[in-house]
Design an enzyme around this catalytic site. Structure first.
Site, PDB file in Angstrom:
ATOM      1  CG  HIS A  68      -2.126   1.083   1.366  1.00  0.00           C
ATOM      2  ND1 HIS A  68      -2.302   1.921   0.253  1.00  0.00           N
ATOM      3  CD2 HIS A  68      -2.942   1.279   2.189  1.00  0.00           C
ATOM      4  CE1 HIS A  68      -3.339   2.728   0.710  1.00  0.00           C
ATOM      5  NE2 HIS A  68      -3.846   2.355   1.759  1.00  0.00           N
ATOM      6  CG  HIS A  93      -3.665   0.906  -8.157  1.00  0.00           C
ATOM      7  ND1 HIS A  93      -5.056   0.768  -7.864  1.00  0.00           N
ATOM      8  CD2 HIS A  93      -3.313   1.920  -7.174  1.00  0.00           C
ATOM      9  CE1 HIS A  93      -5.202   1.488  -6.802  1.00  0.00           C
ATOM     10  NE2 HIS A  93      -4.190   2.106  -6.444  1.00  0.00           N
ATOM     11  CG  ASP A 104       3.569   4.766  -3.366  1.00  0.00           C
ATOM     12  OD1 ASP A 104       3.219   5.988  -2.750  1.00  0.00           O
ATOM     13  OD2 ASP A 104       3.051   3.804  -2.805  1.00  0.00           O
TER      14      ASP A 104
HETATM   15  N1  ACO Z   1       5.757  -5.892 -10.782  1.00  0.00           N
HETATM   16  C1  ACO Z   1       5.534  -6.997 -11.406  1.00  0.00           C
HETATM   17  N2  ACO Z   1       4.305  -7.738 -11.597  1.00  0.00           N
HETATM   18  C2  ACO Z   1       3.258  -7.267 -10.940  1.00  0.00           C
HETATM   19  C3  ACO Z   1       3.414  -6.012 -10.252  1.00  0.00           C
HETATM   20  C4  ACO Z   1       4.435  -5.225 -10.221  1.00  0.00           C
HETATM   21  N3  ACO Z   1       4.741  -4.296  -9.645  1.00  0.00           N
HETATM   22  N4  ACO Z   1       2.249  -5.773  -9.665  1.00  0.00           N
HETATM   23  C5  ACO Z   1       1.324  -6.884 -10.117  1.00  0.00           C
HETATM   24  N5  ACO Z   1       2.170  -7.819 -10.749  1.00  0.00           N
HETATM   25  C6  ACO Z   1       1.707  -9.135 -11.479  1.00  0.00           C
HETATM   26  C7  ACO Z   1       1.691 -10.044 -10.424  1.00  0.00           C
HETATM   27  O1  ACO Z   1       2.951 -10.547 -10.147  1.00  0.00           O
HETATM   28  C8  ACO Z   1       0.610 -11.028 -10.729  1.00  0.00           C
HETATM   29  O2  ACO Z   1       1.202 -11.799 -11.923  1.00  0.00           O
HETATM   30  P1  ACO Z   1       0.597 -13.278 -11.938  1.00  0.00           P
HETATM   31  O3  ACO Z   1      -0.959 -13.054 -12.449  1.00  0.00           O
HETATM   32  O4  ACO Z   1       1.364 -13.823 -13.234  1.00  0.00           O
HETATM   33  O5  ACO Z   1       0.815 -14.169 -10.844  1.00  0.00           O
HETATM   34  C9  ACO Z   1      -0.409 -10.058 -11.343  1.00  0.00           C
HETATM   35  O6  ACO Z   1       0.235  -8.939 -11.813  1.00  0.00           O
HETATM   36  C10 ACO Z   1      -1.457  -9.529 -10.587  1.00  0.00           C
HETATM   37  O7  ACO Z   1      -1.042  -9.183  -9.544  1.00  0.00           O
HETATM   38  P2  ACO Z   1      -1.845  -9.069  -7.952  1.00  0.00           P
HETATM   39  O8  ACO Z   1      -0.902  -9.089  -6.779  1.00  0.00           O
HETATM   40  O9  ACO Z   1      -2.817 -10.418  -8.193  1.00  0.00           O
HETATM   41  O10 ACO Z   1      -2.637  -7.715  -8.255  1.00  0.00           O
HETATM   42  P3  ACO Z   1      -3.130  -6.913  -6.838  1.00  0.00           P
HETATM   43  O11 ACO Z   1      -4.368  -6.057  -7.648  1.00  0.00           O
HETATM   44  O12 ACO Z   1      -3.637  -7.744  -5.837  1.00  0.00           O
HETATM   45  O13 ACO Z   1      -1.773  -6.165  -6.561  1.00  0.00           O
HETATM   46  C11 ACO Z   1      -0.575  -4.425  -5.939  1.00  0.00           C
HETATM   47  C12 ACO Z   1      -1.797  -4.721  -6.414  1.00  0.00           C
HETATM   48  C13 ACO Z   1      -0.205  -5.046  -4.310  1.00  0.00           C
HETATM   49  C14 ACO Z   1      -0.187  -2.668  -5.663  1.00  0.00           C
HETATM   50  C15 ACO Z   1       0.612  -4.906  -6.738  1.00  0.00           C
HETATM   51  O14 ACO Z   1       0.507  -4.544  -7.972  1.00  0.00           O
HETATM   52  C16 ACO Z   1       2.112  -4.752  -6.265  1.00  0.00           C
HETATM   53  O15 ACO Z   1       2.677  -5.518  -5.396  1.00  0.00           O
HETATM   54  N6  ACO Z   1       2.799  -3.448  -6.655  1.00  0.00           N
HETATM   55  C17 ACO Z   1       4.073  -3.325  -6.168  1.00  0.00           C
HETATM   56  C18 ACO Z   1       3.876  -2.408  -4.836  1.00  0.00           C
HETATM   57  C19 ACO Z   1       3.285  -0.951  -4.794  1.00  0.00           C
HETATM   58  O16 ACO Z   1       3.605  -0.145  -5.999  1.00  0.00           O
HETATM   59  N7  ACO Z   1       2.477  -0.611  -4.345  1.00  0.00           N
HETATM   60  C20 ACO Z   1       1.641   0.606  -4.165  1.00  0.00           C
HETATM   61  C21 ACO Z   1       0.181   0.359  -4.710  1.00  0.00           C
HETATM   62  S1  ACO Z   1      -0.258   2.103  -5.076  1.00  0.00           S
HETATM   63  C22 ACO Z   1      -0.846   2.709  -3.790  1.00  0.00           C
HETATM   64  O17 ACO Z   1      -1.328   1.796  -2.504  1.00  0.00           O
HETATM   65  C23 ACO Z   1      -0.837   3.943  -3.256  1.00  0.00           C
END
Ligand code: ACO
Length: 380
Positions: A224, A263, A316
């Site tokens: 987050h 996201h 972010d």
């Molecule tokens: N880098 C690489 N791959 C990613 C990323 C990323 N940043 N984000 C998602 N994916 C991929 C996952 O590996 C997954 O792949 P798969 O289906 O092959 O397993 C797919 O995309 C879906 O990912 P989920 O985790 O299921 O998506 P979710 O909606 O739960 O996740 C999250 C959202 C937690 C923000 C995720 O994108 C992440 O971890 N990002 C990096 C951390 C980040 O930047 N957080 C800030 C969020 S914005 C905020 O809160 C203000």
């Protein structure tokens, strides 16, 4: 008996609508964000944090007199009770998010509206907390370095005062404007993890301080709010734009995530990122350190194949470099997010109170049944 085969699970409550809101609208497919019907782009470029906070809380843009009154109330609330400064001294060696959580929780004991959960009192507390969050973060920053906190200014804007409390130097207008924009962009964001947490707490009719304290805890994790800190660390590890492609390849090859990308709701670019991208570009040139913008853009380039899967930069991604170039230490990046988010948490708690319902979903049980209880003496 209901069996687990009859149940449709929504892990992470993904795609689940659990209530209505009149505060923030998000269209994740199109990359649209509005506060109270106003485009985030208009607010980021034409409004101020004070005005946007008023808009979020009261639903309309203020008149000049309303804004002056609101601003005066924010300024009046900047100082912390001595006892809360003592608490900060006691926990000064913890991560700033932990200190913020502890200090906000302690503030409840000194708030005259503490036991009053009426809408009016909750707004009064929310306005005070908006100012107090900023003071806590910077007071802790000074105290942990063995310095006295800088007394908050009685005249500077919220953003300028925040930067002023870092080192006692008034920021330039451009630097204060960028900080202000950052706070506007972080002020609310629908049912994200921290706002949902705050609503769950408010759903039990607990008070705003409790709801916001829990919200801080939810925000502290890297999925987050914690990503800005990680993005800066990544930019430093990359060190040069030429290394970005290989760095990203190695990270993804190890099935790790690129921080600042992806996201839960946005499958197009996060509309907030655009304004911070412009900020990084300007600031890196102004500070004579253009490499940071170049590194971030090289990461964006390397992540282009992922855009097809809906993985784009989020708010972010660019924020961390802005803070870094303003001389703010990395572990204050998430607290900055929290400082901007107080109006959003407050208005969502008020929305929750206005037609309250206990938030209590269900879990599918996957354990055993009918196990025989064996006295401890007979267990092997
Ligand atoms: N880098 C690489 N791959 C990613 C990323 C990323 N940043 N984000 C998602 N994916 C991929 C996952 O590996 C997954 O792949 P798969 O289906 O092959 O397993 C797919 O995309 C879906 O990912 P989920 O985790 O299921 O998506 P979710 O909606 O739960 O996740 C999250 C959202 C937690 C923000 C995720 O994108 C992440 O971890 N990002 C990096 C951390 C980040 O930047 N957080 C800030 C969020 S914005 C905020 O809160 C203000």
């Amino acid at each position: 008996m209901t069996t687990s085969d009859d149940i449709q699970l929504h892990r992470g409550l993904q795609g689940v609508y659990f209530d209505r809101t009149a505060t923030t609208f998000i269209d994740g497919k199109e990359g649209v964000l509005e506060y109270r019907g106003y485009s985030i782009h208009d607010l980021a470029t034409r409004s101020t944090f004070e005005e946007t906070a008023y808009l979020l809380l009261y639903g309309n843009l203020p008149t000049k007199a309303q804004l002056e009154d609101f601003d005066a109330r924010l300024k009046d609330a900047r100082e912390l009770p001595d006892q809360v400064l003592d608490v900060i001294h006691i926990v000064k060696d913890s991560h700033p998010m932990d200190v913020l959580r502890t200090a906000v929780s302690a503030l409840a004991s000194f708030d005259k509206d503490r036991a009053d959960n009426s809408v009016e009192a909750t707004y009064r507390k929310g306005i005070r907390l908006t100012s107090q969050f900023a003071t806590i973060v910077m007071a802790h920053h000074r105290i942990r370095a063995g310095k006295d906190p800088i007394k908050p200014s009685k005249t500077l804007s919220h953003a300028a005062n925040f930067l002023y409390m870092l080192d006692g130097k008034e920021p330039t207008a451009a630097t204060a404007d960028l900080m202000d924009k950052d706070f506007v962009l972080h002020a609310d964001h629908g049912s994200n993890a921290s706002a949902f947490t705050a609503r769950v707490v408010a759903g039990t009719s607990a008070d705003l301080h409790g709801a916001v304290t829990a919200g801080i805890a939810a925000l502290s994790g890297p999925s987050h709010g914690g990503a800005a800190e990680n993005v800066m660390q990544m930019a430093q590890e990359i060190g040069d734009p030429a290394n970005a492609a290989q760095y990203v390849k190695d990270l993804l090859g190890a099935r790790k995530r690129v921080m600042g990308f992806g996201h839960r709701v946005y499958k197009a670019e996060d509309p907030r990122a655009r304004h911070l991208r412009e900020g990084v570009l300007k600031l890196s040139e102004e500070k004579g350190e253009p490499k940071w913008y170049a590194i971030l853009e090289a990461v964006v380039e390397a992540m282009k194949p992922y855009a097809r899967r809906g993985i784009h930069v989020n708010v972010d991604f660019f924020a961390g470099v802005i803070y870094y170039l303003n001389g703010i230490p990395q572990d204050l990046f998430v607290p900055i997010f929290a400082v901007g988010r107080v109006p959003g948490w407050t208005v969502q708690v008020v929305e929750q109170y206005e037609h309250n319902i206990l938030i209590r979903p269900l879990l599918v049980y996957t354990g055993e049944h009918n196990r025989e209880y064996i006295p401890i003496a007979d267990r092997g």
